[in-house]
Design a protein around this motif. Sequence first.
Motif, PDB file in Angstrom:
ATOM      1  N   ARG A 105       0.623  -1.487  -0.195  1.00 19.85           N
ATOM      2  CA  ARG A 105       0.037  -0.046   0.241  1.00 19.85           C
ATOM      3  C   ARG A 105       0.965   1.231   0.114  1.00 19.85           C
ATOM      4  O   ARG A 105       1.897   1.004   0.013  1.00 19.85           O
ATOM      5  CB  ARG A 105      -0.469  -0.082   1.268  1.00 19.85           C
ATOM      6  N   ILE A 106       0.355   1.963  -0.772  1.00 21.02           N
ATOM      7  CA  ILE A 106       1.030   3.642  -0.859  1.00 21.02           C
ATOM      8  C   ILE A 106       0.182   4.388   1.126  1.00 21.02           C
ATOM      9  O   ILE A 106      -0.743   4.374   1.568  1.00 21.02           O
ATOM     10  CB  ILE A 106       0.271   4.734  -1.476  1.00 21.02           C
ATOM     11  N   ALA A 107       1.655   5.154   1.525  1.00 13.15           N
ATOM     12  CA  ALA A 107       1.427   5.499   2.647  1.00 13.15           C
ATOM     13  C   ALA A 107       1.673   7.263   2.769  1.00 13.15           C
ATOM     14  O   ALA A 107       2.474   7.661   1.593  1.00 13.15           O
ATOM     15  CB  ALA A 107       1.926   4.825   3.973  1.00 13.15           C
ATOM     16  N   ALA A 108       0.969   7.782   3.637  1.00 13.48           N
ATOM     17  CA  ALA A 108       2.075   9.681   3.486  1.00 13.48           C
ATOM     18  C   ALA A 108       1.338   9.944   4.740  1.00 13.48           C
ATOM     19  O   ALA A 108       1.328   9.863   5.836  1.00 13.48           O
ATOM     20  CB  ALA A 108       0.263  10.552   3.137  1.00 13.48           C
ATOM     21  N   VAL A 109       2.729  10.425   5.186  1.00 15.57           N
ATOM     22  CA  VAL A 109       3.608  11.546   6.274  1.00 15.57           C
ATOM     23  C   VAL A 109       3.091  12.577   6.274  1.00 15.57           C
ATOM     24  O   VAL A 109       4.094  13.003   5.852  1.00 15.57           O
ATOM     25  CB  VAL A 109       4.776  11.182   6.759  1.00 15.57           C
ATOM     26  N   ILE A 110       2.459  13.034   7.237  1.00 19.46           N
ATOM     27  CA  ILE A 110       2.322  14.682   7.473  1.00 19.46           C
ATOM     28  C   ILE A 110       2.914  15.352   8.337  1.00 19.46           C
ATOM     29  O   ILE A 110       2.183  14.499   9.467  1.00 19.46           O
ATOM     30  CB  ILE A 110       0.514  15.062   6.670  1.00 19.46           C
ATOM     31  N   ASP A 111       4.229  15.175   7.900  1.00 20.30           N
ATOM     32  CA  ASP A 111       5.542  15.511   8.978  1.00 20.30           C
ATOM     33  C   ASP A 111       5.291  17.395   9.703  1.00 20.30           C
ATOM     34  O   ASP A 111       5.629  17.912   8.244  1.00 20.30           O
ATOM     35  CB  ASP A 111       6.347  15.491   8.912  1.00 20.30           C
ATOM     36  N   VAL A 112       4.650  18.075  10.378  1.00 21.09           N
ATOM     37  CA  VAL A 112       4.348  19.253  11.003  1.00 21.09           C
ATOM     38  C   VAL A 112       5.740  19.513  11.119  1.00 21.09           C
ATOM     39  O   VAL A 112       6.421  20.909  10.551  1.00 21.09           O
ATOM     40  CB  VAL A 112       3.684  19.380  12.247  1.00 21.09           C
ATOM     41  N   ARG A 113       6.735  19.193  11.650  1.00 26.59           N
ATOM     42  CA  ARG A 113       7.750  19.812  12.704  1.00 26.59           C
ATOM     43  C   ARG A 113       8.985  19.234  12.132  1.00 26.59           C
ATOM     44  O   ARG A 113      10.393  19.272  12.738  1.00 26.59           O
ATOM     45  CB  ARG A 113       7.915  19.608  14.086  1.00 26.59           C
ATOM     46  N   HIS A 114       8.969  18.585  11.119  1.00 26.67           N
ATOM     47  CA  HIS A 114      10.204  17.772  10.525  1.00 26.67           C
ATOM     48  C   HIS A 114      10.945  16.827  11.593  1.00 26.67           C
ATOM     49  O   HIS A 114      12.315  16.714  11.366  1.00 26.67           O
ATOM     50  CB  HIS A 114      11.420  18.710  10.112  1.00 26.67           C
ATOM     51  N   THR A 115       9.861  15.668  11.895  1.00 30.10           N
ATOM     52  CA  THR A 115      10.446  14.616  13.221  1.00 30.10           C
ATOM     53  C   THR A 115      10.635  13.571  12.676  1.00 30.10           C
ATOM     54  O   THR A 115      11.175  13.012  13.330  1.00 30.10           O
ATOM     55  CB  THR A 115      10.157  14.985  14.141  1.00 30.10           C
ATOM     56  N   TRP A 116       9.688  13.282  11.795  1.00 32.51           N
ATOM     57  CA  TRP A 116       9.592  11.725  10.964  1.00 32.51           C
ATOM     58  C   TRP A 116      10.965  11.550  10.493  1.00 32.51           C
ATOM     59  O   TRP A 116      11.680  11.777   9.817  1.00 32.51           O
ATOM     60  CB  TRP A 116       8.393  11.354  10.175  1.00 32.51           C
ATOM     61  N   ASN A 117      11.454  10.672  11.168  1.00 32.43           N
ATOM     62  CA  ASN A 117      13.058   9.674  10.798  1.00 32.43           C
ATOM     63  C   ASN A 117      12.748   8.739   9.272  1.00 32.43           C
ATOM     64  O   ASN A 117      12.650   7.038   9.928  1.00 32.43           O
ATOM     65  CB  ASN A 117      13.536   9.265  11.277  1.00 32.43           C
ATOM     66  N   PRO A 118      13.251   8.704   7.750  1.00 38.32           N
ATOM     67  CA  PRO A 118      13.029   7.397   6.913  1.00 38.32           C
ATOM     68  C   PRO A 118      13.787   6.650   6.628  1.00 38.32           C
ATOM     69  O   PRO A 118      13.265   5.386   6.868  1.00 38.32           O
ATOM     70  CB  PRO A 118      12.908   8.684   5.332  1.00 38.32           C
ATOM     71  N   GLN A 119      15.013   6.717   7.935  1.00 34.14           N
ATOM     72  CA  GLN A 119      15.801   5.983   7.806  1.00 34.14           C
ATOM     73  C   GLN A 119      15.488   4.942   9.088  1.00 34.14           C
ATOM     74  O   GLN A 119      15.454   3.734   8.285  1.00 34.14           O
ATOM     75  CB  GLN A 119      17.332   7.091   7.980  1.00 34.14           C
ATOM     76  N   ALA A 120      14.996   5.703  10.216  1.00 34.03           N
ATOM     77  CA  ALA A 120      14.496   4.622  10.907  1.00 34.03           C
ATOM     78  C   ALA A 120      13.385   4.086  10.610  1.00 34.03           C
ATOM     79  O   ALA A 120      13.389   2.311  10.822  1.00 34.03           O
ATOM     80  CB  ALA A 120      13.613   5.404  12.173  1.00 34.03           C
ATOM     81  N   ALA A 121      12.569   4.409   9.889  1.00 30.85           N
ATOM     82  CA  ALA A 121      10.837   3.788   9.136  1.00 30.85           C
ATOM     83  C   ALA A 121      12.047   2.816   8.043  1.00 30.85           C
ATOM     84  O   ALA A 121      11.015   1.919   8.383  1.00 30.85           O
ATOM     85  CB  ALA A 121      10.477   4.693   8.848  1.00 30.85           C
TER      86      ALA A 121
END
Length: 74
Positions: free
Chosen positions: A7-23
């Motif tokens: 599936r396709i996912a979307a991450v709406i990141d308000v303060r740039h805290t999501w870590n794609p490397q960790a994901a």
Amino acid sequence: RSTREGRIAAVIDVRHTWNPQAAAEQGADLERILWVRCQGDVQKAFQATDLVLRAGGFGLVWLDLDPVPAPQLS
């Protein structure tokens, strides 16, 4: 899990805290993730979330409001 199942996912990141490397280390397929960075603008994050939900086709839409202070959410 969503992207591993195709599936396709979307991450709406308000303060740039999501870590794609960790994901990715947890098994997320980054090629199946739309990452929207809102530069701390809560209003833009809500607008982006609305647009993504209206567009459809996403198996997961995640609005990341952490660490936005509660008064900014009203």
